[in-house]
Design a protein around this motif. Structure first.
Motif, PDB file in Angstrom:
ATOM      1  N   TRP A  49      11.919  97.899  30.593  1.00 49.12           N
ATOM      2  CA  TRP A  49      12.554  96.845  31.551  1.00 49.12           C
ATOM      3  C   TRP A  49      14.148  96.268  31.752  1.00 49.12           C
ATOM      4  O   TRP A  49      14.342  95.529  32.208  1.00 49.12           O
ATOM      5  N   ARG A  50      14.690  97.222  31.398  1.00 51.15           N
ATOM      6  CA  ARG A  50      16.013  97.430  32.736  1.00 51.15           C
ATOM      7  C   ARG A  50      16.031  97.195  33.373  1.00 51.15           C
ATOM      8  O   ARG A  50      16.176  96.753  35.126  1.00 51.15           O
ATOM      9  N   ALA A  51      14.825  98.073  34.199  1.00 45.50           N
ATOM     10  CA  ALA A  51      14.445  98.137  35.857  1.00 45.50           C
ATOM     11  C   ALA A  51      14.077  96.748  36.130  1.00 45.50           C
ATOM     12  O   ALA A  51      13.916  96.872  37.006  1.00 45.50           O
TER      13      ALA A  51
ATOM     14  N   ARG B 153      15.420  94.146  38.960  1.00 47.68           N
ATOM     15  CA  ARG B 153      14.857  93.936  40.692  1.00 47.68           C
ATOM     16  C   ARG B 153      15.374  92.438  40.753  1.00 47.68           C
ATOM     17  O   ARG B 153      15.390  91.590  41.371  1.00 47.68           O
ATOM     18  N   ARG B 154      16.292  92.004  39.910  1.00 49.13           N
ATOM     19  CA  ARG B 154      16.895  90.153  40.145  1.00 49.13           C
ATOM     20  C   ARG B 154      17.605  89.640  40.963  1.00 49.13           C
ATOM     21  O   ARG B 154      17.554  88.595  41.286  1.00 49.13           O
ATOM     22  N   SER B 155      18.146  90.877  40.878  1.00 43.67           N
ATOM     23  CA  SER B 155      19.351  90.627  41.990  1.00 43.67           C
ATOM     24  C   SER B 155      18.985  91.949  43.268  1.00 43.67           C
ATOM     25  O   SER B 155      20.176  92.387  43.831  1.00 43.67           O
ATOM     26  N   ALA B 156      17.614  93.002  43.371  1.00 42.61           N
ATOM     27  CA  ALA B 156      18.053  93.210  44.559  1.00 42.61           C
ATOM     28  C   ALA B 156      18.021  92.575  45.605  1.00 42.61           C
ATOM     29  O   ALA B 156      17.101  91.479  45.790  1.00 42.61           O
TER      30      ALA B 156
ATOM     31  N   PRO C  47       4.895  97.531  40.843  1.00 43.48           N
ATOM     32  CA  PRO C  47       4.008  97.899  41.201  1.00 43.48           C
ATOM     33  C   PRO C  47       2.087  98.364  40.003  1.00 43.48           C
ATOM     34  O   PRO C  47       3.118  98.335  39.095  1.00 43.48           O
ATOM     35  N   ALA C  48       1.760  98.688  40.704  1.00 43.57           N
ATOM     36  CA  ALA C  48       0.169  99.107  40.121  1.00 43.57           C
ATOM     37  C   ALA C  48       0.682  99.844  39.066  1.00 43.57           C
ATOM     38  O   ALA C  48       0.313  99.721  38.226  1.00 43.57           O
ATOM     39  N   GLY C  49       0.653 100.822  39.666  1.00 42.95           N
ATOM     40  CA  GLY C  49       1.405 102.128  38.717  1.00 42.95           C
ATOM     41  C   GLY C  49       1.698 101.963  37.419  1.00 42.95           C
ATOM     42  O   GLY C  49       1.691 102.388  36.433  1.00 42.95           O
ATOM     43  N   GLU C  50       3.125 101.265  37.675  1.00 38.55           N
ATOM     44  CA  GLU C  50       4.335 100.563  36.340  1.00 38.55           C
ATOM     45  C   GLU C  50       3.047 100.311  35.380  1.00 38.55           C
ATOM     46  O   GLU C  50       3.529 100.275  34.016  1.00 38.55           O
ATOM     47  N   LEU C  51       2.829  98.507  35.841  1.00 31.03           N
ATOM     48  CA  LEU C  51       1.560  98.065  35.398  1.00 31.03           C
ATOM     49  C   LEU C  51       0.931  98.433  34.384  1.00 31.03           C
ATOM     50  O   LEU C  51       0.479  98.767  33.126  1.00 31.03           O
TER      51      LEU C  51
ATOM     52  N   ALA D 133      10.027  84.012  29.370  1.00 26.33           N
ATOM     53  CA  ALA D 133      11.100  84.665  29.713  1.00 26.33           C
ATOM     54  C   ALA D 133      10.974  84.441  30.724  1.00 26.33           C
ATOM     55  O   ALA D 133       9.660  84.921  31.836  1.00 26.33           O
ATOM     56  N   THR D 134      12.172  84.868  31.919  1.00 25.24           N
ATOM     57  CA  THR D 134      12.280  85.881  33.123  1.00 25.24           C
ATOM     58  C   THR D 134      12.464  87.012  33.676  1.00 25.24           C
ATOM     59  O   THR D 134      13.998  87.328  32.740  1.00 25.24           O
ATOM     60  N   TRP D 135      12.358  87.824  34.132  1.00 27.47           N
ATOM     61  CA  TRP D 135      12.411  88.793  33.969  1.00 27.47           C
ATOM     62  C   TRP D 135      12.165  89.548  33.246  1.00 27.47           C
ATOM     63  O   TRP D 135      12.903  90.590  33.120  1.00 27.47           O
ATOM     64  N   GLN D 136      11.386  89.267  32.642  1.00 27.77           N
ATOM     65  CA  GLN D 136      10.998  90.230  31.712  1.00 27.77           C
ATOM     66  C   GLN D 136      10.585  90.318  30.814  1.00 27.77           C
ATOM     67  O   GLN D 136       9.273  88.756  30.173  1.00 27.77           O
TER      68      GLN D 136
END
Length: 280
Positions: free
Chosen positions: A270-272, A276-279, A231-235, A140-143
């Motif tokens: 997961w929307r966030a 990032r795919r288009s950022a 980011p590490a905090g999100e992970l 799965a890409t970007w999710q």
């Protein structure tokens, strides 16, 4: 083994099945037995780099000409388990999904129609000779699809922060019998609570896929390259499997409000990531 490039490919997550060596027929079983004795094995990043390198020639190589002889290897309770890459088969299957992912002008620029038609014809001929073929790996890409989290529990979560030299790791591993049991329980709870849901459709699909493998297999959900863009905090704070399990349990208890809150947390998280795919 030489690498195609040092570039990190950051956008793919994986659901893998590792089957016991004894589940493979000969001569494939002997091949994997010899393969497992090698001192080094390629990584998922190596596989991605090779695939990207195939897009550089003119015309590009949409699908590898030959099937990969590589695999991921692990040991479970003293039993050697193997997850074949099957890059060619997965390439054919992914090619069929590209039209839903990319606008037509972009798709035609990356893979001209004549290249896609030839690949589709090759796949059709190959599938006629191999009607029972299935991949050991889903990508799965970007999710990470929400239905994947149903297969695992928060207690099976492994997170390593990583260092400047070693990337972080976020993955789950669970026995096949446990993954199948969780799918069945989740489907019962969801069908009792709602008539239709994309999560139900996804669970039915992944459940059928799991049934194709040996019952003593290992199932692995790996964030893969997503760890390089989060980011590490999100992970560290990502406990999506716990949120999915909590939402399903809330449905089982008839608590629609709590189930809705868990779903909103997951969708927003997961929307966030997908944004990032288009950022830039």
């Amino acid at each position: 083994m030489p690498k195609v490039s040092s570039v990190v490919v950051p956008y793919a997550a994986y659901l893998r099945v590792y089957e016991p060596l004894g589940a493979f027929p000969e001569p494939e079983r002997s091949h994997w037995e010899r393969y497992a004795r090698r001192s080094e094995h390629p990584s998922c990043q190596d596989e991605l780099r090779r695939s990207l390198a195939d897009l550089l020639p003119t015309p590009p190589v949409a699908v590898p000409v030959h099937e990969s002889g590589d695999a991921f290897v692990t040991e479970v309770d003293g039993v050697l388990c193997v997850c074949p890459w099957r890059t060619r088969l997965r390439g054919w299957q992914a090619l069929g999904e590209l039209a839903e992912e990319l606008p037509a002008p972009v798709l035609d620029a990356v893979l001209p129609p004549v290249v896609r038609r030839q690949a589709a014809q090759d796949y059709e001929r190959w599938l006629a000779r191999n009607p029972d073929a299935r991949p050991w790996i889903r990508t799965a890409t970007w999710q990470v699809p929400l239905n994947w989290f149903v297969l695992v529990s928060d207690e099976e979560r492994r997170y390593e922060k990583g260092t400047a030299e070693v990337p972080p790791v976020l993955r789950y591993r669970t026995p096949m019998v446990q993954a199948r049991r969780r799918v069945a329980r989740a489907l019962r709870a969801l069908r009792d609570a709602v008539e239709e849901s994309p999560l139900i459709d996804g669970l039915v699909d992944v459940g059928r896929w799991l049934e194709e493998f040996h019952p003593r297999s290992l199932v692995e959900l790996d964030y893969g390259g997503l760890v390089h863009v989060l980011p590490a905090g999100e992970l560290e704070g990502d406990h999506s499997a716990a949120d999915v399990a909590g939402g399903i349990e809330a449905l089982r208890q008839g608590d629609g409000a709590a189930a809705g809150e868990a779903y909103v947390r997951l969708v927003e998280r997961w929307r966030a990531v997908r944004d990032r795919r288009s950022a830039n």
